[in-house]
Design a protein around this motif. Structure first.
Motif, PDB file in Angstrom:
ATOM      1  N   SER A 370       0.847  -1.152   0.094  1.00  0.00           N
ATOM      2  CA  SER A 370      -0.079   0.191   0.071  1.00  0.00           C
ATOM      3  C   SER A 370       1.000   1.365  -0.083  1.00  0.00           C
ATOM      4  CB  SER A 370      -0.927  -0.185   1.185  1.00  0.00           C
ATOM      5  OG  SER A 370      -1.866  -1.017   1.132  1.00  0.00           O
ATOM      6  N   PRO A 371       0.500   2.390  -0.439  1.00  0.00           N
ATOM      7  CA  PRO A 371       0.982   3.447  -0.526  1.00  0.00           C
ATOM      8  C   PRO A 371       1.170   4.400   0.761  1.00  0.00           C
ATOM      9  CG  PRO A 371      -0.999   4.024  -1.665  1.00  0.00           C
ATOM     10  CD  PRO A 371      -0.853   2.420  -1.563  1.00  0.00           C
ATOM     11  N   GLU A 372       2.035   5.177   1.118  1.00  0.00           N
ATOM     12  CA  GLU A 372       2.023   5.971   2.271  1.00  0.00           C
ATOM     13  C   GLU A 372       0.658   6.764   2.411  1.00  0.00           C
ATOM     14  OE1 GLU A 372       5.578   8.326   3.250  1.00  0.00           O
ATOM     15  OE2 GLU A 372       6.962   6.456   3.132  1.00  0.00           O
ATOM     16  N   HIS A 373       0.355   6.892   3.787  1.00  0.00           N
ATOM     17  CA  HIS A 373      -0.935   7.782   4.117  1.00  0.00           C
ATOM     18  C   HIS A 373      -2.083   7.165   3.451  1.00  0.00           C
ATOM     19  CE1 HIS A 373       1.874  10.952   5.255  1.00  0.00           C
ATOM     20  NE2 HIS A 373       2.962  11.088   4.125  1.00  0.00           N
ATOM     21  N   SER A 374      -2.169   5.798   3.303  1.00  0.00           N
ATOM     22  CA  SER A 374      -3.437   5.121   2.951  1.00  0.00           C
ATOM     23  C   SER A 374      -3.930   4.549   4.014  1.00  0.00           C
ATOM     24  CB  SER A 374      -2.989   4.130   1.643  1.00  0.00           C
ATOM     25  OG  SER A 374      -2.161   3.015   2.193  1.00  0.00           O
TER      26      SER A 374
END
Length: 464
Positions: A370-374
């Motif tokens: 998953s990408p950061e801040h998700s």
């Protein structure tokens, strides 16, 4: 300033001499003080890593070298300019210090210090147990031969306080605040080693811990076991799980723990480059440990007599525990995990430890891709005779072709360099099916993925 303390290269602040084996024979201050702060002595092997590297290069190349070096003396970070001139007889080098700057080290964040300690302790722990907020046992794992009896006793005492089985020597079994139990010495009947308890709280801002991770650690090395002979290791025996894994796991864990001690500078000041090298060693060790665990699990789930131990469990509680265990890893990527609320329940018939293993794998994969801040969401549903846990992420998603093969053995979907073995989802599906359930996926490219763990519902139960 005297003329002798100045030449065309600038002021001379201190001198030192080394021998042909890079021992520091003599040194003026402040070099002598830095040598001692880094754990060395005068005379003694050069203890400042970047200075040692510079002196070694100059001696071997027989060339005068000059460079800015960086070091730490425990309280300050130091930058210095050093000239190193090898002696014509090859007997050593003359070292000249020409500049010296200090700056205070930044104060260490308390949370970072806690995570640093937790990382190191996890690497050498030989028994891991997960506890609820009242320090009652939820699950136990141990691969140590010395701890098999105590692990079995604790596994049979699910729901009881862990101190019924690991009684601190100075406190007995009476209820105590977790901070008094953290670090307490305990004795294990089947082991001659001394053991200590490490309690890692699952902290929530402004609240008491929601649970604990209990580690049983010994600072004494385990008994040396003879590696099994190659002959007779197959033919019905589990090659990795029964023979190789127990022999290799602790030595590799010690390597990882020692590398982490170096990387985090617990062993003394160290330049960033050397700390990075230690970090690479630790990561490589973790990959080996992960591969051992996956191969051991693979042998277990593919063995002819494999079965699980079904019990009446609350899937909401298992999901909360899995989210708590991986909370630190998620926060490192600024990913939030939304688990079931404290009042939610979803009863099922399955083995707690195996369900926890599957959910840790699913959530761990979601964090990794998953990408950061998700956000990762864990949801519950009861579908007739099935109890369902859904783990959804906001990652890149899977194409129909990828979904068709994602549960296959050693399938990594073309990924490389992420450290995965390609066995986690295969093992998880085998576990789900062994418990009478199923593991499936639904996804669209660019829209994340949702993994569904379906298990037999506890008769008459309903999700809140």
């Amino acid at each position: 300033m005297r003329d002798s303390d100045m030449d065309e290269r600038g002021p001379l602040l201190a001198r030192a001499r080394s021998d042909a084996e890079d021992h520091l024979l003599s040194a003026d201050e402040p070099l002598a003080g830095l040598q001692r702060s880094c754990g060395g002595a005068v005379p003694g092997v050069i203890a400042v890593p970047e200075l040692l590297e510079l002196v070694t290069r100059a001696r071997r190349s027989r060339s005068t070298l000059a460079k800015a070096i960086n070091a730490q003396d425990g309280a300050d970070t130091i930058s210095a300019w050093v000239d190193v001139e090898p002696q014509p007889d090859g007997a050593g080098c003359e070292i000249v210090l020409r500049s010296w700057r200090t700056a205070p080290l930044p104060a260490e964040d308390a949370y970072a210090a806690f995570e640093r300690r937790a990382t190191i302790e996890r690497e050498v722990a030989e028994l891991v147990a997960w506890l609820d907020a009242e320090q009652r046992i939820l699950a136990v794992e141990s691969e140590s031969a010395e701890l098999q009896d105590i692990a079995a006793e604790m596994q049979g005492g699910i729901g009881q306080p862990f101190t019924q089985f690991l009684a601190p020597e100075k406190h007995g079994t009476q209820p105590l605040h977790w901070r008094m139990l953290d670090g307490a010495q305990v004795r294990v009947a089947a082991s001659d080693r001394e053991w200590r308890i490490v309690l890692l709280p699952q902290l929530q801002p402004g609240r008491d811990p929601a649970g604990f991770e209990l580690l049983l650690v010994s600072d004494q090395p385990p008994p040396v076991e003879e590696p099994p002979a190659l002959a007779g290791m197959v033919g019905g025996r589990a090659l990795v799980g029964q023979d190789l894994a127990p022999v290799l796991r602790q030595p590799i864990a010690r390597i990882v723990a020692n590398a982490e001690t170096i990387r985090t500078r617990l062993a003394g000041p160290l330049p960033d480059a050397y700390a990075d090298y230690a970090g690479e060693i630790a990561n490589a060790g973790r990959l080996l440990l992960g591969l051992l665990e996956d191969l051991s699990d693979l042998e277990v789930v593919e063995s002819a007599g494999f079965s699980t131990a079904p019990d009446h469990i609350d899937l909401a509680e298992v999901a909360r525990q899995a989210a708590g265990i991986l909370g630190v890893r998620a926060r490192e990527k600024n990913i939030s995990i939304e688990g079931p609320g404290p009042s939610e329940r979803l009863n099922a018939v399955a083995e707690f430890r195996r369900v926890l293993q599957v959910l840790i794998n699913l959530i761990g994969n979601a964090i990794r891709y998953s990408p950061e801040h998700s956000r990762i969401r864990i949801q519950l549903a009861q579908l007739g005779e099935r109890a369902r846990v859904v783990v959804g992420d906001e990652g890149p998603g899977l194409s129909p072709q990828q979904q068709a093969i994602v549960f296959e053995k050693f399938e990594r979907l073309g990924r490389s360099g992420d450290g995965g073995s390609g066995l986690g989802l295969y093992i998880s599906r085998r576990l789900a099916r062994a418990m009478g359930g199923e593991l499936s996926v639904d996804s669209e490219e660019g829209s994340g993925a949702r993994f569904f763990l379906d298990l037999p519902a506890d008769p008459g139960s309903e999700a809140d």
